[in-house]
Design an enzyme around this catalytic site. Structure first.
Site, PDB file in Angstrom:
ATOM      1  N   ASP A  67       0.820  -1.220   0.000  1.00  0.00           N
ATOM      2  CA  ASP A  67       0.000   0.000   0.000  1.00  0.00           C
ATOM      3  C   ASP A  67       0.853   1.268   0.000  1.00  0.00           C
ATOM      4  OD1 ASP A  67       0.874  -0.577   2.592  1.00  0.00           O
ATOM      5  OD2 ASP A  67      -1.120  -0.973   3.368  1.00  0.00           O
ATOM      6  N   ASN A 136      -7.863  -3.333  14.246  1.00  0.00           N
ATOM      7  CA  ASN A 136      -9.239  -3.665  13.846  1.00  0.00           C
ATOM      8  C   ASN A 136      -9.281  -4.839  12.868  1.00  0.00           C
ATOM      9  OD1 ASN A 136      -8.341  -2.603  11.447  1.00  0.00           O
ATOM     10  ND2 ASN A 136      -9.637  -0.788  11.482  1.00  0.00           N
ATOM     11  N   HIS A 138      -7.472  -5.095  10.070  1.00  0.00           N
ATOM     12  CA  HIS A 138      -7.203  -4.800   8.650  1.00  0.00           C
ATOM     13  C   HIS A 138      -5.886  -5.425   8.202  1.00  0.00           C
ATOM     14  CE1 HIS A 138      -5.160  -0.722   9.772  1.00  0.00           C
ATOM     15  NE2 HIS A 138      -4.214  -1.565   9.442  1.00  0.00           N
ATOM     16  N   GLU A 143      -9.973  -2.256   5.172  1.00  0.00           N
ATOM     17  CA  GLU A 143     -10.605  -1.962   6.450  1.00  0.00           C
ATOM     18  C   GLU A 143     -11.838  -2.842   6.639  1.00  0.00           C
ATOM     19  OE1 GLU A 143      -9.199  -0.105   8.526  1.00  0.00           O
ATOM     20  OE2 GLU A 143      -8.496   1.792   7.714  1.00  0.00           O
TER      21      GLU A 143
HETATM   22  C1  F6R Z   1       1.298  -1.520   6.228  1.00  0.00           C
HETATM   23  C2  F6R Z   1      -0.045  -2.111   6.229  1.00  0.00           C
HETATM   24  C3  F6R Z   1      -0.869  -2.153   7.472  1.00  0.00           C
HETATM   25  C4  F6R Z   1      -0.073  -2.497   8.717  1.00  0.00           C
HETATM   26  C5  F6R Z   1      -0.995  -2.494   9.951  1.00  0.00           C
HETATM   27  C6  F6R Z   1      -0.220  -2.745  11.223  1.00  0.00           C
HETATM   28  O1  F6R Z   1       1.886  -1.607   4.942  1.00  0.00           O
HETATM   29  O2  F6R Z   1      -0.486  -2.532   5.225  1.00  0.00           O
HETATM   30  O3  F6R Z   1      -1.901  -3.094   7.287  1.00  0.00           O
HETATM   31  O4  F6R Z   1       0.518  -3.757   8.564  1.00  0.00           O
HETATM   32  O5  F6R Z   1      -1.634  -1.260  10.051  1.00  0.00           O
HETATM   33  O6  F6R Z   1       0.634  -1.663  11.445  1.00  0.00           O
HETATM   34  P1  F6R Z   1       1.779  -1.726  12.537  1.00  0.00           P
HETATM   35  O7  F6R Z   1       2.715  -2.793  12.119  1.00  0.00           O
HETATM   36  O8  F6R Z   1       2.430  -0.359  12.482  1.00  0.00           O
HETATM   37  O9  F6R Z   1       1.124  -2.004  13.830  1.00  0.00           O
END
Ligand code: F6R
Length: 243
Positions: A67, A136, A138, A143
């Site tokens: 992303d 959550n 994701h 989401e």
């Molecule tokens: C990042 C991504 C997100 C993160 C998720 C967890 O490229 O796609 O899905 O993996 O938000 O974020 P952290 O690792 O910062 O807790």
């Protein structure tokens, strides 16, 4: 799903890096799907350490990131492009021409989604896709919602995600409100998936993804349908798993 229990973040990072390293050794010209955020930072640091010891060679590797924030350019230090260069690409011998992310400042967002999806499909999907998970549930920026988005798409970030990511920005107002993300279909097209999670705050998302019903309300739950997923998580992230 294979579950590897690590003591803490450091051990999770080493175990995760082991799996990526094995992939690169077994197939030097592999396609790695990569993630950003706190979860994979330690993995990238470990891979850089092994690269410096000449234990891993990235010269033939291609990468596709999950992303990118919409509206941030490559120079912006909060862009995922910047993150990947800082933590991995600039520190190993990967060919920058073989590293791909969505273009956050593409003029035509719809065309950008189609371009990025086609690119990943042209590689036949990632050989190994690294994923973190949101509090959550994701994955990527898919989401919780009432349906699964299949292909690369532009997402409106939920308040909870903006709140979780504001730690990287001067204020919540500075967090972009939209992002490009691989879709669930794009993610599932990977041959292998490595999901990493650390900390108590991920425990519920991990439990719901691994043991709960498969539902777009918990995007990570779709991973139960993939034939080759390894979860590497620390004790805190596994603390809500059934005993
Ligand atoms: C990042 C991504 C997100 C993160 C998720 C967890 O490229 O796609 O899905 O993996 O938000 O974020 P952290 O690792 O910062 O807790």
């Amino acid at each position: 799903m294979r579950i590897i229990k690590a003591k803490d973040y450091k051990e999770m990072s080493r175990q995760g890096a082991n799996i990526i390293s094995a992939q690169v050794i077994m197939k030097p010209d592999c396609v790695l799907g990569l993630a950003t955020g706190s979860s994979p930072e330690g993995i990238y640091a470990q891979l850089v350490e092994w690269y410096n010891k000449e234990d891993i060679d990235f010269s033939e590797v291609t990468t596709v990131n999950l992303d990118e924030y919409k509206g941030l350019n490559k120079e912006n230090d909060q862009s995922y492009y910047y993150f990947m260069h800082k933590h991995l690409f600039d520190k190993v011998n990967i060919n920058p021409d073989n590293t791909y992310l969505p273009n956050g400042i593409a003029e035509d967002p719809d065309a950008e989604c189609v371009r990025y999806e086609k690119l990943i499909r042209s590689f036949g999907g990632a050989d190994l896709q690294l994923l973190g998970i949101g509090r959550n549930g994701h994955i990527g920026f898919n989401e919780p919602s009432d349906s699964f988005d299949k292909a690369v798409h532009c997402v409106d970030l939920l308040e909870s995600t903006i709140d979780a990511n504001k730690r990287f920005f001067a204020s919540a107002d500075d967090v972009p409100k939209q992002a490009y993300s691989m879709g669930i279909g794009t993610i599932l097209s990977a041959k292998k998936i490595l999901l990493v999670a650390s900390g108590e705050e991920k425990a519920e998302a991990v439990r719901a993804s691994v043991c709960g019903p498969i539902t777009p309300e918990v995007p990570g739950s779709i991973l139960q349908l993939h034939p080759d997923v390894t979860l590497v998580a620390d004790e805190a992230a596994l603390s809500k798993m059934p005993k």
